[in-house]
Design a protein around this motif. Structure first.
Motif, PDB file in Angstrom:
ATOM      1  N   LEU A  78       0.620  -1.159  -0.025  1.00  0.00           N
ATOM      2  CA  LEU A  78       0.018  -0.057  -0.161  1.00  0.00           C
ATOM      3  C   LEU A  78       0.925   1.417   0.099  1.00  0.00           C
ATOM      4  CD1 LEU A  78      -3.035   1.207   0.346  1.00  0.00           C
ATOM      5  CD2 LEU A  78      -2.453   1.119   2.647  1.00  0.00           C
ATOM      6  N   VAL A  79       0.701   2.101  -0.711  1.00  0.00           N
ATOM      7  CA  VAL A  79       1.453   3.536  -1.184  1.00  0.00           C
ATOM      8  C   VAL A  79       0.831   4.615  -0.759  1.00  0.00           C
ATOM      9  CG1 VAL A  79       3.419   2.290  -2.589  1.00  0.00           C
ATOM     10  CG2 VAL A  79       1.082   3.551  -3.559  1.00  0.00           C
ATOM     11  N   ARG A  80      -0.459   4.572  -0.773  1.00  0.00           N
ATOM     12  CA  ARG A  80      -1.308   5.939  -0.504  1.00  0.00           C
ATOM     13  C   ARG A  80      -2.804   5.632  -0.383  1.00  0.00           C
ATOM     14  NH1 ARG A  80       0.223  11.249  -1.673  1.00  0.00           N
ATOM     15  NH2 ARG A  80       2.152  10.325  -2.512  1.00  0.00           N
ATOM     16  N   THR A  81      -3.445   6.131   0.539  1.00  0.00           N
ATOM     17  CA  THR A  81      -4.960   6.136   0.877  1.00  0.00           C
ATOM     18  C   THR A  81      -5.535   7.643   0.226  1.00  0.00           C
ATOM     19  OG1 THR A  81      -4.689   4.506   2.380  1.00  0.00           O
ATOM     20  CG2 THR A  81      -6.663   5.705   2.377  1.00  0.00           C
ATOM     21  N   LEU A  82      -6.607   7.270  -0.656  1.00  0.00           N
ATOM     22  CA  LEU A  82      -7.345   8.702  -0.932  1.00  0.00           C
ATOM     23  C   LEU A  82      -8.677   8.631  -0.280  1.00  0.00           C
ATOM     24  CD1 LEU A  82      -5.736   8.370  -4.582  1.00  0.00           C
ATOM     25  CD2 LEU A  82      -4.766   9.821  -2.524  1.00  0.00           C
ATOM     26  N   PRO A  83      -8.970   9.260   0.426  1.00  0.00           N
ATOM     27  CA  PRO A  83     -10.447   9.567   0.987  1.00  0.00           C
ATOM     28  C   PRO A  83     -11.689   9.843   0.121  1.00  0.00           C
ATOM     29  CG  PRO A  83      -9.125  11.366   1.630  1.00  0.00           C
ATOM     30  CD  PRO A  83      -8.304  10.631   0.740  1.00  0.00           C
ATOM     31  N   SER A  84     -12.738   9.336   0.453  1.00  0.00           N
ATOM     32  CA  SER A  84     -13.968   9.693  -0.220  1.00  0.00           C
ATOM     33  C   SER A  84     -13.974  11.238  -0.053  1.00  0.00           C
ATOM     34  CB  SER A  84     -15.037   8.837   0.288  1.00  0.00           C
ATOM     35  OG  SER A  84     -16.342   9.578  -0.381  1.00  0.00           O
ATOM     36  N   GLY A  85     -14.480  11.949  -1.377  1.00  0.00           N
ATOM     37  CA  GLY A  85     -14.515  13.379  -1.309  1.00  0.00           C
ATOM     38  C   GLY A  85     -13.077  14.067  -1.502  1.00  0.00           C
ATOM     39  N   GLY A  86     -11.972  13.411  -1.504  1.00  0.00           N
ATOM     40  CA  GLY A  86     -10.786  14.018  -1.595  1.00  0.00           C
ATOM     41  C   GLY A  86     -10.299  14.274  -2.913  1.00  0.00           C
ATOM     42  N   PHE A  87      -9.244  15.261  -3.008  1.00  0.00           N
ATOM     43  CA  PHE A  87      -8.768  15.841  -4.237  1.00  0.00           C
ATOM     44  C   PHE A  87      -7.632  16.447  -3.961  1.00  0.00           C
ATOM     45  CE2 PHE A  87     -11.826  18.972  -3.075  1.00  0.00           C
ATOM     46  CZ  PHE A  87     -11.034  20.369  -3.018  1.00  0.00           C
ATOM     47  N   SER A  88      -6.543  16.481  -4.868  1.00  0.00           N
ATOM     48  CA  SER A  88      -5.350  17.159  -4.945  1.00  0.00           C
ATOM     49  C   SER A  88      -5.048  17.458  -6.328  1.00  0.00           C
ATOM     50  CB  SER A  88      -4.227  16.252  -4.280  1.00  0.00           C
ATOM     51  OG  SER A  88      -3.074  17.302  -4.460  1.00  0.00           O
ATOM     52  N   SER A  89      -4.486  18.736  -6.490  1.00  0.00           N
ATOM     53  CA  SER A  89      -4.073  19.318  -7.968  1.00  0.00           C
ATOM     54  C   SER A  89      -2.815  19.059  -8.242  1.00  0.00           C
ATOM     55  CB  SER A  89      -4.267  20.548  -8.023  1.00  0.00           C
ATOM     56  OG  SER A  89      -3.581  21.618  -7.053  1.00  0.00           O
ATOM     57  N   ASP A  90      -1.831  18.534  -7.557  1.00  0.00           N
ATOM     58  CA  ASP A  90      -0.611  17.975  -7.554  1.00  0.00           C
ATOM     59  C   ASP A  90       0.120  17.386  -6.373  1.00  0.00           C
ATOM     60  OD1 ASP A  90       2.031  18.149  -8.833  1.00  0.00           O
ATOM     61  OD2 ASP A  90       2.596  20.154  -8.463  1.00  0.00           O
ATOM     62  N   TRP A  91      -0.310  16.032  -6.535  1.00  0.00           N
ATOM     63  CA  TRP A  91       0.015  14.977  -5.301  1.00  0.00           C
ATOM     64  C   TRP A  91       1.096  14.131  -6.094  1.00  0.00           C
ATOM     65  CZ3 TRP A  91      -1.851   9.552  -5.429  1.00  0.00           C
ATOM     66  CH2 TRP A  91      -2.206   9.305  -6.468  1.00  0.00           C
ATOM     67  N   GLY A  92       1.341  13.870  -7.331  1.00  0.00           N
ATOM     68  CA  GLY A  92       2.302  13.061  -8.123  1.00  0.00           C
ATOM     69  C   GLY A  92       2.397  11.672  -7.497  1.00  0.00           C
ATOM     70  N   GLY A  93       1.480  10.852  -7.263  1.00  0.00           N
ATOM     71  CA  GLY A  93       1.576   9.631  -6.413  1.00  0.00           C
ATOM     72  C   GLY A  93       1.337   8.388  -7.129  1.00  0.00           C
ATOM     73  N   ALA A  94       0.902   8.346  -8.441  1.00  0.00           N
ATOM     74  CA  ALA A  94       0.615   7.011  -8.871  1.00  0.00           C
ATOM     75  C   ALA A  94       1.459   6.972 -10.127  1.00  0.00           C
ATOM     76  CB  ALA A  94      -0.735   6.983  -9.380  1.00  0.00           C
ATOM     77  N   THR A  95       1.847   5.576 -10.389  1.00  0.00           N
ATOM     78  CA  THR A  95       2.898   5.350 -11.388  1.00  0.00           C
ATOM     79  C   THR A  95       2.281   4.076 -12.270  1.00  0.00           C
ATOM     80  OG1 THR A  95       4.223   4.072 -10.104  1.00  0.00           O
ATOM     81  CG2 THR A  95       4.983   6.198 -10.483  1.00  0.00           C
ATOM     82  N   PHE A  96       2.790   4.181 -13.583  1.00  0.00           N
ATOM     83  CA  PHE A  96       2.302   3.036 -14.420  1.00  0.00           C
ATOM     84  C   PHE A  96       2.707   1.659 -13.783  1.00  0.00           C
ATOM     85  CE2 PHE A  96       3.413   0.020 -17.560  1.00  0.00           C
ATOM     86  CZ  PHE A  96       2.182  -0.179 -18.536  1.00  0.00           C
ATOM     87  N   GLY A  97       1.518   0.852 -13.662  1.00  0.00           N
ATOM     88  CA  GLY A  97       1.875  -0.501 -13.279  1.00  0.00           C
ATOM     89  C   GLY A  97       1.060  -0.314 -11.904  1.00  0.00           C
ATOM     90  N   ASP A  98       1.032   0.430 -11.085  1.00  0.00           N
ATOM     91  CA  ASP A  98       0.200   0.672  -9.889  1.00  0.00           C
ATOM     92  C   ASP A  98      -1.148   0.045 -10.162  1.00  0.00           C
ATOM     93  OD1 ASP A  98       2.577   1.545  -8.780  1.00  0.00           O
ATOM     94  OD2 ASP A  98       1.493   3.784  -8.250  1.00  0.00           O
ATOM     95  N   LYS A  99      -1.770  -0.077  -9.066  1.00  0.00           N
ATOM     96  CA  LYS A  99      -3.185  -0.559  -8.958  1.00  0.00           C
ATOM     97  C   LYS A  99      -3.963   0.474  -7.853  1.00  0.00           C
ATOM     98  CE  LYS A  99      -2.989  -5.565  -9.972  1.00  0.00           C
ATOM     99  NZ  LYS A  99      -3.807  -5.557 -11.157  1.00  0.00           N
ATOM    100  N   ALA A 100      -5.151   0.844  -8.566  1.00  0.00           N
ATOM    101  CA  ALA A 100      -6.249   1.546  -7.625  1.00  0.00           C
ATOM    102  C   ALA A 100      -7.249   0.629  -7.178  1.00  0.00           C
ATOM    103  CB  ALA A 100      -6.576   2.671  -8.400  1.00  0.00           C
ATOM    104  N   CYS A 101      -7.403   0.365  -5.932  1.00  0.00           N
ATOM    105  CA  CYS A 101      -8.544  -0.412  -5.690  1.00  0.00           C
ATOM    106  C   CYS A 101      -9.576   0.275  -4.673  1.00  0.00           C
ATOM    107  CB  CYS A 101      -7.983  -1.459  -4.762  1.00  0.00           C
ATOM    108  SG  CYS A 101      -6.613  -2.595  -5.670  1.00  0.00           S
ATOM    109  N   ALA A 102     -10.852   0.333  -4.858  1.00  0.00           N
ATOM    110  CA  ALA A 102     -11.685   1.118  -4.286  1.00  0.00           C
ATOM    111  C   ALA A 102     -12.472   0.320  -3.191  1.00  0.00           C
ATOM    112  CB  ALA A 102     -13.072   1.361  -5.301  1.00  0.00           C
ATOM    113  N   GLY A 103     -12.900   0.643  -2.092  1.00  0.00           N
ATOM    114  CA  GLY A 103     -13.655   0.008  -0.858  1.00  0.00           C
ATOM    115  C   GLY A 103     -12.800  -1.157  -0.355  1.00  0.00           C
ATOM    116  N   SER A 104     -13.054  -2.187  -0.071  1.00  0.00           N
ATOM    117  CA  SER A 104     -12.296  -3.419   0.404  1.00  0.00           C
ATOM    118  C   SER A 104     -11.572  -4.202  -0.614  1.00  0.00           C
ATOM    119  CB  SER A 104     -13.215  -4.148   1.314  1.00  0.00           C
ATOM    120  OG  SER A 104     -14.283  -4.741   0.286  1.00  0.00           O
TER     121      SER A 104
END
Length: 98
Positions: A69-95
């Motif tokens: 796990l590299v980052r947790t992004l809360p519901s309702g959250g946003f960022s204009s310049d966080w630079g946190g995801a790279t090719f090959g990562d996975k985004a997983c929602a909920g559980s």
């Protein structure tokens, strides 16, 4: 009285979606996820995000032996310049996990 900008109005990300953008300031959206309990592969590097899903999205990265796990992004959250995801990562929602 000052009020926060609702996440739904940020970056043109549709309601009930998780969006990532290749550029800062919500430019060049090319990743959108609607599921609230699944994982999706990253197809690029991403610099900004909007989470309009009703659940948290977690970003996972492959490391020797499995995903971490590299980052947790809360519901309702946003960022204009966080630079946190790279090719090959996975985004997983909920559980969901990779």
């Amino acid at each position: 009285m000052a009020t926060a900008t609702p996440a739904a109005a940020v970056g043109g990300c549709p309601e009930a979606r998780f969006c990532m953008y290749r550029g800062a300031d919500f430019n060049n959206r090319n990743f959108t996820m609607a599921s609230t309990n699944a994982c999706q592969n990253m197809t690029s590097d991403y610099v900004s995000y909007v989470n309009n899903l009703p659940v948290t999205v977690k970003l996972w990265r492959w490391s020797t032996g499995g995903y971490i796990l590299v980052r947790t992004l809360p519901s309702g959250g946003f960022s204009s310049d966080w630079g946190g995801a790279t090719f090959g990562d996975k985004a997983c929602a909920g559980s969901a996990t990779p």
